[in-house]
Design a protein around this motif. Structure first.
Motif, short mmCIF file in Angstrom:
data_model
loop_
_atom_site.label_atom_id
_atom_site.label_comp_id
_atom_site.label_asym_id
_atom_site.label_seq_id
_atom_site.Cartn_x
_atom_site.Cartn_y
_atom_site.Cartn_z
N UNK A 1 53.43 36.60 22.40
CA UNK A 1 51.91 36.82 22.31
C UNK A 1 51.25 35.94 23.26
N UNK A 2 51.79 34.63 23.52
CA UNK A 2 51.20 33.86 24.70
C UNK A 2 51.30 34.39 26.11
N UNK A 3 52.12 34.94 26.19
CA UNK A 3 52.53 35.85 27.57
C UNK A 3 51.53 36.83 27.79
N UNK A 4 51.29 37.55 26.59
CA UNK A 4 50.48 38.69 26.70
C UNK A 4 48.85 38.22 27.01
N UNK A 5 48.48 37.10 26.32
CA UNK A 5 47.32 36.71 26.63
C UNK A 5 47.13 36.01 28.18
N UNK A 6 48.05 35.54 28.60
CA UNK A 6 48.10 34.85 29.72
C UNK A 6 47.89 36.22 30.81
N UNK A 7 48.81 37.19 30.58
CA UNK A 7 48.84 38.48 31.47
C UNK A 7 47.42 39.01 31.45
N UNK A 8 46.64 39.13 30.37
CA UNK A 8 45.41 39.68 30.22
C UNK A 8 44.76 38.72 31.04
N UNK A 9 44.51 37.68 30.95
CA UNK A 9 43.46 36.77 31.52
C UNK A 9 43.78 36.71 33.03
N UNK A 10 45.05 36.89 33.41
CA UNK A 10 45.36 37.05 35.01
C UNK A 10 44.56 38.58 35.35
N UNK A 11 44.74 39.59 34.51
CA UNK A 11 44.26 40.94 35.08
C UNK A 11 42.74 40.88 35.06
N UNK A 12 42.30 40.30 34.21
CA UNK A 12 40.66 40.24 34.15
C UNK A 12 40.10 39.36 35.31
N UNK A 13 40.89 38.24 35.50
CA UNK A 13 40.53 37.51 36.88
C UNK A 13 40.61 38.31 38.10
N UNK A 14 41.71 39.16 38.06
CA UNK A 14 42.01 39.76 39.49
C UNK A 14 40.85 40.86 39.54
N UNK A 15 40.53 41.50 38.58
CA UNK A 15 39.52 42.41 38.66
C UNK A 15 38.11 41.93 38.89
N UNK A 16 37.93 40.79 38.31
CA UNK A 16 36.47 40.23 38.58
C UNK A 16 36.22 39.64 40.02
N UNK A 17 37.52 39.09 40.72
CA UNK A 17 37.54 38.75 41.96
C UNK A 17 37.30 39.62 42.89
N UNK A 18 38.01 40.96 42.61
CA UNK A 18 37.84 42.24 43.58
C UNK A 18 36.52 42.85 43.61
N UNK A 19 35.87 42.81 42.49
CA UNK A 19 34.41 43.30 42.26
C UNK A 19 33.47 42.15 42.98
N UNK A 20 33.93 40.89 43.13
CA UNK A 20 33.03 39.82 43.78
C UNK A 20 33.15 40.28 44.97
N UNK A 21 34.28 40.32 45.66
CA UNK A 21 34.35 40.61 47.02
C UNK A 21 33.89 41.69 47.53
N UNK A 22 33.74 42.97 46.78
CA UNK A 22 33.30 44.22 47.04
C UNK A 22 31.81 44.07 47.41
N UNK A 23 31.16 43.13 46.36
CA UNK A 23 29.68 43.12 46.54
C UNK A 23 29.09 42.14 47.47
N UNK A 24 29.95 41.40 47.96
CA UNK A 24 29.59 40.39 49.03
C UNK A 24 29.79 40.95 50.62
#
Length: 123
Positions: A1-24
């Motif tokens: 369960x802990x690895x699932x939360x970590x994986x989900x957090x990393x995926x959200x972080x990657x998507x957020x950074x990608x959108x931020x770079x596209x906007x800038x």
């Protein structure tokens, strides 16, 4: 369960950074930028450098690209500098190249290198 939360957090972080770079990405930003196409007389690469430099010297100009074959300057400037297009044409004419609105003074034009003389000789 802990690895699932970590994986989900990393995926959200990657998507957020990608959108931020596209906007800038400032090269693709068009909000607040006006584009104008201006006929500017010239013949060579030296004219290109002179025309673009003169246009860039105007406050508010973001981009100036002159094509020596079509003799069209694509000028991009801030909408907050409403007179930037007119000032760019004045600056180009004062450097020696005729624009749609302004003609270069004969004394300035005559000082251009021979390869930059584009006016036809009247006989």
């Amino acid at each position: 369960m802990k690895t699932l939360k970590t994986l989900f957090t990393v995926a959200v972080l990657v998507v957020t950074v990608s959108f931020a770079n596209a906007q800038s990405d400032k090269t693709e930003r068009t909000i607040g930028i006006k584009t104008e196409k201006i006929k500017v007389s010239g013949t060579c690469g030296m004219d290109k450098r002179r025309i673009e430099t003169a246009a860039y010297s105007v406050d508010g100009v973001k981009s100036a690209v002159w094509n020596e074959y079509t003799q069209i300057l694509v000028l991009k400037y801030s909408v907050f500098k409403k007179d930037a297009g007119d000032k760019a044409q004045r600056s180009i004419a004062s450097a020696g190249n005729d624009t749609e609105k302004y003609k270069a003074e004969d004394a300035v034009y005559n000082k251009l290198p021979d390869c930059c003389h584009y006016r036809t000789m009247k006989m």
